[in-house]
Motif scaffolding. Sequence first.
Motif, short mmCIF file in Angstrom:
data_model
loop_
_atom_site.label_atom_id
_atom_site.label_comp_id
_atom_site.label_asym_id
_atom_site.label_seq_id
_atom_site.Cartn_x
_atom_site.Cartn_y
_atom_site.Cartn_z
N LYS A 37 32.43 1.44 56.63
CA LYS A 37 32.79 0.74 57.86
C LYS A 37 32.86 -0.78 57.66
O LYS A 37 33.28 -1.50 58.54
CB LYS A 37 31.79 1.07 58.96
CG LYS A 37 32.18 0.42 60.30
CD LYS A 37 31.25 0.82 61.39
CE LYS A 37 31.51 0.01 62.62
NZ LYS A 37 32.42 0.65 63.53
N LYS A 116 20.58 3.95 66.63
CA LYS A 116 21.16 2.62 66.40
C LYS A 116 22.29 2.68 65.38
O LYS A 116 23.33 2.05 65.57
CB LYS A 116 20.08 1.65 65.92
CG LYS A 116 19.09 1.29 67.00
CD LYS A 116 18.04 0.34 66.49
CE LYS A 116 17.07 0.00 67.60
NZ LYS A 116 16.09 -1.00 67.17
N ARG A 119 25.36 4.28 67.01
CA ARG A 119 26.04 3.32 67.89
C ARG A 119 26.85 2.32 67.08
O ARG A 119 27.97 1.97 67.44
CB ARG A 119 25.03 2.60 68.77
CG ARG A 119 24.57 3.42 69.93
CD ARG A 119 23.75 2.58 70.91
NE ARG A 119 22.72 3.42 71.46
CZ ARG A 119 21.42 3.14 71.48
NH1 ARG A 119 21.00 2.00 70.99
NH2 ARG A 119 20.55 3.97 71.98
N TYR A 120 26.24 1.84 66.00
CA TYR A 120 26.93 0.89 65.13
C TYR A 120 28.20 1.52 64.55
O TYR A 120 29.26 0.89 64.53
CB TYR A 120 26.01 0.43 64.00
CG TYR A 120 26.72 -0.31 62.90
CD1 TYR A 120 27.13 -1.63 63.07
CD2 TYR A 120 26.99 0.31 61.68
CE1 TYR A 120 27.79 -2.31 62.06
CE2 TYR A 120 27.65 -0.38 60.67
CZ TYR A 120 28.04 -1.67 60.86
OH TYR A 120 28.70 -2.34 59.87
N LEU A 122 30.00 3.90 65.72
CA LEU A 122 30.99 4.20 66.75
C LEU A 122 31.56 2.95 67.42
O LEU A 122 32.61 3.02 68.05
CB LEU A 122 30.39 5.12 67.81
CG LEU A 122 30.02 6.52 67.33
CD1 LEU A 122 29.26 7.28 68.40
CD2 LEU A 122 31.25 7.27 66.87
N GLU A 123 30.89 1.83 67.28
CA GLU A 123 31.31 0.58 67.92
C GLU A 123 32.63 0.09 67.33
O GLU A 123 32.80 0.02 66.12
CB GLU A 123 30.24 -0.49 67.74
CG GLU A 123 30.61 -1.79 68.37
CD GLU A 123 29.57 -2.25 69.36
OE1 GLU A 123 29.78 -3.32 69.91
OE2 GLU A 123 28.59 -1.56 69.58
N LYS A 124 33.54 -0.26 68.22
CA LYS A 124 34.85 -0.76 67.79
C LYS A 124 34.86 -2.29 67.71
O LYS A 124 35.39 -2.86 66.79
CB LYS A 124 35.93 -0.32 68.78
CG LYS A 124 36.02 1.17 68.96
CD LYS A 124 36.97 1.77 67.96
CE LYS A 124 37.23 3.22 68.28
NZ LYS A 124 36.66 4.16 67.37
N LYS A 125 34.27 -2.94 68.72
CA LYS A 125 34.21 -4.40 68.75
C LYS A 125 32.77 -4.83 68.59
O LYS A 125 31.85 -4.17 69.07
CB LYS A 125 34.73 -4.93 70.08
CG LYS A 125 36.20 -4.72 70.30
CD LYS A 125 36.60 -5.33 71.63
CE LYS A 125 38.07 -5.12 71.90
NZ LYS A 125 38.46 -5.68 73.19
N TYR A 126 32.58 -5.95 67.96
CA TYR A 126 31.24 -6.47 67.76
C TYR A 126 31.01 -7.63 68.71
O TYR A 126 31.87 -8.47 68.90
CB TYR A 126 31.05 -6.95 66.31
CG TYR A 126 31.31 -5.85 65.33
CD1 TYR A 126 30.39 -4.82 65.17
CD2 TYR A 126 32.47 -5.82 64.58
CE1 TYR A 126 30.62 -3.80 64.27
CE2 TYR A 126 32.70 -4.81 63.67
CZ TYR A 126 31.78 -3.79 63.53
OH TYR A 126 32.01 -2.79 62.65
N GLN A 127 29.84 -7.65 69.30
CA GLN A 127 29.47 -8.74 70.21
C GLN A 127 28.35 -9.52 69.56
O GLN A 127 27.56 -8.97 68.80
CB GLN A 127 28.99 -8.16 71.54
CG GLN A 127 30.05 -7.33 72.23
CD GLN A 127 29.46 -6.60 73.44
OE1 GLN A 127 28.29 -6.74 73.76
NE2 GLN A 127 30.29 -5.83 74.11
N ARG A 129 24.97 -10.85 68.98
CA ARG A 129 23.62 -10.42 69.35
C ARG A 129 22.66 -11.12 68.43
O ARG A 129 22.99 -11.51 67.33
CB ARG A 129 23.47 -8.91 69.21
CG ARG A 129 24.38 -8.17 70.15
CD ARG A 129 24.10 -6.70 70.10
NE ARG A 129 25.03 -6.05 71.01
CZ ARG A 129 25.59 -4.90 70.78
NH1 ARG A 129 25.31 -4.23 69.70
NH2 ARG A 129 26.41 -4.38 71.64
N ILE A 134 21.99 -3.80 67.19
CA ILE A 134 22.29 -2.79 68.20
C ILE A 134 21.38 -2.92 69.39
O ILE A 134 20.29 -3.18 69.35
CB ILE A 134 22.17 -1.41 67.58
CG1 ILE A 134 23.07 -1.40 66.46
CG2 ILE A 134 22.38 -0.30 68.58
CD1 ILE A 134 23.86 -0.79 65.71
#
Length: 134
Positions: A37, A116, A119-120, A122-127, A129, A134
Motif C-alpha cells: 500500500k 487499526k 482501517r489503514y 482500507l483508507e483511501k485518503k489520508y488526513q 493526525r 489511525i
Amino acid sequence: MMKPKIGMLHFETVEWIHEVEFYLDEFRVLEELIQRKEDHTNLAKQLHRDIAHTISIVLDQLSRDFIDKLVKHEKHLSNFIMSDTKTNADLYLERHQKLAKMLNQLKRQVRKLKKKVYRYLLEKKYQQRHGFPI
C-alpha cells in the motif's frame, strides 16, 4: 496437584503456542499488505512508516518474548509429567495463571492493532493526525 491436571495445563500451553504462532503469521501477512500500500505523498509515507514500525515491534515482542515464555513453560510442564519426582505443582499452576493473564492482554492488544491496520489498509485518503495514524 496431580499429573493429569498438569497434563491439561501442558495441553493448554501447547494450544497457546499455536495461537501466538498464528498471530505471528497474521501480522506477517498484514506487514506484506502494508508494504504493497505504500504511497508517495509525505503524509502517506509517514503513516506507512508508523504502522510498519508498530507491526515490527509487535512481531518482535510476540516472537522473542511471549513465545519463548510459553515454550519454556511447556518444557517445564513436560518434564514434570515425565518425571518420577513428587515436586509441588503449585509453582507450575502459578506460572500458568500468569501466562494466561498475559495471553488475555495480548489478545486485546492484537485485536486493537488489527483494527487499526485494517482501517489503514482500507483508507483511501489520508488526513493529518498526530501520533499513530489511525
